[in-house]
Write a protein that holds these residues in place. Structure first.
Motif, PDB file in Angstrom:
ATOM      1  N   ASP A  49       0.820  -1.230   0.000  1.00 46.59           N
ATOM      2  CA  ASP A  49       0.000   0.000   0.000  1.00 46.59           C
ATOM      3  C   ASP A  49       0.850   1.275   0.000  1.00 46.59           C
ATOM      4  O   ASP A  49       0.474   2.275   0.627  1.00 46.59           O
ATOM      5  CB  ASP A  49      -0.941   0.049   1.222  1.00 46.59           C
ATOM      6  N   ASP A 169      -1.889  -7.096  13.188  1.00 48.41           N
ATOM      7  CA  ASP A 169      -1.254  -6.162  14.112  1.00 48.41           C
ATOM      8  C   ASP A 169       0.269  -6.247  13.952  1.00 48.41           C
ATOM      9  O   ASP A 169       0.837  -7.320  13.895  1.00 48.41           O
ATOM     10  CB  ASP A 169      -1.669  -6.530  15.551  1.00 48.41           C
ATOM     11  N   HIS A 232       0.924  -0.868   5.131  1.00 42.93           N
ATOM     12  CA  HIS A 232      -0.508  -1.192   5.184  1.00 42.93           C
ATOM     13  C   HIS A 232      -1.064  -0.816   6.561  1.00 42.93           C
ATOM     14  O   HIS A 232      -0.327  -0.833   7.545  1.00 42.93           O
ATOM     15  CB  HIS A 232      -0.629  -2.706   4.952  1.00 42.93           C
ATOM     16  N   SER A 233      -2.368  -0.512   6.615  1.00 39.44           N
ATOM     17  CA  SER A 233      -3.005  -0.325   7.917  1.00 39.44           C
ATOM     18  C   SER A 233      -2.903  -1.639   8.698  1.00 39.44           C
ATOM     19  O   SER A 233      -2.701  -2.685   8.077  1.00 39.44           O
ATOM     20  CB  SER A 233      -4.474   0.065   7.724  1.00 39.44           C
ATOM     21  N   PRO A 234      -3.030  -1.660  10.020  1.00 38.00           N
ATOM     22  CA  PRO A 234      -3.318  -0.550  10.943  1.00 38.00           C
ATOM     23  C   PRO A 234      -2.143   0.424  11.092  1.00 38.00           C
ATOM     24  O   PRO A 234      -0.994   0.066  10.841  1.00 38.00           O
ATOM     25  CB  PRO A 234      -3.592  -1.286  12.262  1.00 38.00           C
ATOM     26  N   MET A 235      -2.475   1.658  11.498  1.00 40.12           N
ATOM     27  CA  MET A 235      -1.463   2.699  11.652  1.00 40.12           C
ATOM     28  C   MET A 235      -0.701   2.440  12.955  1.00 40.12           C
ATOM     29  O   MET A 235      -1.178   2.755  14.034  1.00 40.12           O
ATOM     30  CB  MET A 235      -2.110   4.092  11.700  1.00 40.12           C
ATOM     31  N   GLN A 236       0.456   1.808  12.839  1.00 40.82           N
ATOM     32  CA  GLN A 236       1.242   1.448  14.030  1.00 40.82           C
ATOM     33  C   GLN A 236       2.721   1.646  13.737  1.00 40.82           C
ATOM     34  O   GLN A 236       3.214   1.162  12.713  1.00 40.82           O
ATOM     35  CB  GLN A 236       1.012  -0.024  14.401  1.00 40.82           C
ATOM     36  N   LYS A 252      -3.319  10.182  10.945  1.00 41.90           N
ATOM     37  CA  LYS A 252      -3.032   8.997  10.124  1.00 41.90           C
ATOM     38  C   LYS A 252      -1.807   9.231   9.250  1.00 41.90           C
ATOM     39  O   LYS A 252      -0.956   8.353   9.107  1.00 41.90           O
ATOM     40  CB  LYS A 252      -4.243   8.643   9.247  1.00 41.90           C
ATOM     41  N   TYR A 256       1.614   7.208   9.330  1.00 44.05           N
ATOM     42  CA  TYR A 256       2.032   6.614   8.051  1.00 44.05           C
ATOM     43  C   TYR A 256       3.457   7.055   7.694  1.00 44.05           C
ATOM     44  O   TYR A 256       4.284   6.236   7.267  1.00 44.05           O
ATOM     45  CB  TYR A 256       1.035   7.040   6.970  1.00 44.05           C
ATOM     46  N   ASP A 297      -6.042   5.696   4.758  1.00 44.66           N
ATOM     47  CA  ASP A 297      -5.141   5.188   5.800  1.00 44.66           C
ATOM     48  C   ASP A 297      -3.758   5.836   5.704  1.00 44.66           C
ATOM     49  O   ASP A 297      -2.736   5.177   5.886  1.00 44.66           O
ATOM     50  CB  ASP A 297      -4.997   3.667   5.692  1.00 44.66           C
ATOM     51  N   GLY A 298      -3.745   7.136   5.404  1.00 49.03           N
ATOM     52  CA  GLY A 298      -2.494   7.880   5.463  1.00 49.03           C
ATOM     53  C   GLY A 298      -1.704   7.934   4.172  1.00 49.03           C
ATOM     54  O   GLY A 298      -0.798   8.761   4.036  1.00 49.03           O
TER      55      GLY A 298
END
Length: 510
Positions: A49, A169, A232-236, A252, A256, A297-298
């Motif tokens: 992504d 995650d 890729h998401s999740p934003m971590q 976000k 990102y 998602d950023g």
């Protein structure tokens, strides 16, 4: 014209020296195995992504010094296409075949779906292994795992370390089942890995990839496929990466940017490991995204139109470059038409592997195009035909391709889109002036667009009304592709996939 001059010079030099062997062997690190002189190590790094406007050399607000340096030392691919979403790009990379020939035309492989890249054709890794390469994979598979035979270590990779689904995650390496319970999706070719909770996946996968490089027996050439979870998401992301981007207001986008930063550092560490091992001079490294940035998602694809999941350029025009010491070309920008299916014949060709046993390939060998700037052998590119997507409007004609169907094709400079292409906004990165072109909303039953992508890469000027002959020509291309498309394979979800029934870990269930 210049590209053949060095070749002539080399021919003249070998005639003068009268001794080809001495020229081939004057690099000591090639002594391991003279047979490998022409067979480079091949490293394929696939980001997830990663948006067009998210790499430094495209003028991004995100700094990517390692990627920028690799790209400027190599060849930037600026007319390079991937697919709009995850599974399709990965399937085409590994098979060299369009989705219409593998049944993966629609959506992605979902966690509970008994689906996978068909077993009727060898993967790129099968071909590399057959050619005598050590084959290793780290990261995201997403090509099916409902039966053992679909697992990466049964599809040509001698070792695997990573996850089987499309997202999870970054710290716990867990993915939720449809009932909301989370289960581990992290394993190697020997079994599940329970010991890495809290280890950020970008760091973990970089470490595993550098371990592969360090442990590599240099008497064999190396094929390493590193498919990052990033971005890729999740934003971590760990805080230290995000803090550099505190000035970005949109949370976000801030996360990102930190995620991109961590990935850029990872690619730098992998490159350093290859150099430390003495492999870099005989390495070809390919970097690619799997699809456009997810705008929600950023990610950002400005000035391209649309994003992940769409048939606009923002969904499919990929960030991509080739680098490494084995590349003759350096510091060049390649504007020849290149597609993700092309990597299969290109890289297997570099490995001096054979293409027998594969079903007919849709990719073409682009090595001379990339390395010497010769014109691309590709003039036609099928982006996709998805008959399962909802249909829009009425057919433009009744004697050719049905324009209600979601599809897109590129022929030379021209691109035709039919059906429902997805959101076509031009979204500036957060913090810049709002999106332009909001006046471009079209009626809900419009189902044909035509663009000259060379002249108008941002897809502002729909030519479909002005060039009906070209529309018909490109519809003819879609019609011919459609005649030899297989039925999409998109089975219903299977509750037997529940990891609770399989030791609390995602894995095969049939």
């Amino acid at each position: 014209m210049k590209s053949w001059l060095p070749l002539l010079f080399a021919v003249w030099l070998s005639a003068v020296s009268g001794n080809n062997d001495h020229r081939a062997n004057n690099h000591h690190h090639h002594h391991n195995n003279n047979n490998n002189n022409n067979r480079p190590n091949i490293i394929f790094v696939l980001a997830d992504d990663y948006g067009y406007n998210d790499i430094g050399y495209h003028g991004s607000q995100i700094a990517t010094p390692n990627l920028d340096k690799l790209a400027s030392d190599g060849v930037k691919l600026e007319n390079y296409y991937v697919q709009p979403i995850c599974t399709p790009t990965r399937s085409q990379l590994m098979s060299g075949r369009y989705q219409i020939h593998t049944g993966l035309q629609h959506s992605i492989i979902h966690p509970e779906q008994p689906n996978g890249l068909p077993l009727d054709s060898p993967t790129m890794a099968d071909k590399m292994k057959e050619a005598g390469y050590a084959t290793h994979m780290v990261g995201k598979w997403h090509l099916g795992f409902f039966k053992d035979e679909y697992l990466p270590w049964n599809r040509g990779f001698s070792t695997f370390y990573g996850y089987l689904n499309g997202a999870e995650d970054y710290f716990s390496h867990k993915k939720a089942f449809s009932d909301g319970k989370e289960y581990l999706d992290l394993r190697d070719h020997k079994g599940p890995i329970h010991s890495e909770d809290g280890h950020y996946s970008t760091h973990l996968f970089t470490e595993k990839a550098t371990d592969v490089v360090r442990a590599h027996d240099a008497s064999k050439p190396l094929f390493l496929y590193l498919a990052y979870q990033s971005v890729h998401s999740p934003m971590q992301v760990p805080g230290e990466y995000k803090r550099k981007y505190d000035h970005i207001q949109d949370w976000k986008r801030r996360f990102y940017a930190g995620m991109v930063d961590a990935m850029d550092e990872g690619v730098g560490n992998l490159t350093k490991a290859l150099k430390d091992k003495g492999l870099w001079d005989n390495t070809v490294l390919v970097f690619s995204t799997d699809n456009g940035g997810a705008v929600g998602d950023g990610g950002n694809n400005f000035p391209l139109r649309g994003g992940k999941g769409s048939l606009w350029e923002g969904g499919m025009r990929g960030v991509g470059f080739v680098s490494g010491g084995k590349l003759s070309a350096s510091g060049s920008v390649n504007r020849e038409l290149i597609h993700v299916t092309d990597w299969f014949p290109t890289l297997v060709g570099l490995a001096q592997g054979a293409l027998n046993g594969t079903k007919p390939l849709d990719g073409v060998d682009q090595w001379d195009t990339i390395n010497r700037g010769t014109p691309s052998k590709r003039t036609v590119l099928l982006h996709n035909i998805d008959p399962l997507n909802h249909k829009v409007g009425a057919p433009l004609y009744h004697d050719t391709f049905d324009t209600r169907v979601k599809a897109a094709v590129r022929v030379g400079d021209m691109k035709l889109i039919t059906g429902a292409p997805g959101s076509g906004e031009w979204v500036r990165p957060p913090g810049r002036k709002r999106a332009s072109g909001s006046g471009h909303h079209t009626s809900n039953d419009k189902n044909v667009w035509l663009f000259n992508i060379t002249a108008d890469p941002t897809e502002h000027h729909d030519l479909s009304d002005h060039m009906p002959g070209t529309v018909r020509t490109l519809l003819g291309h879609l019609q011919r592709f459609n005649q030899h498309a297989v039925t999409p394979h998109y089975p219903p979800e299977d509750k037997r996939s529940n990891p609770a029934l399989h030791g609390g870990v995602w894995g095969p269930w049939q």
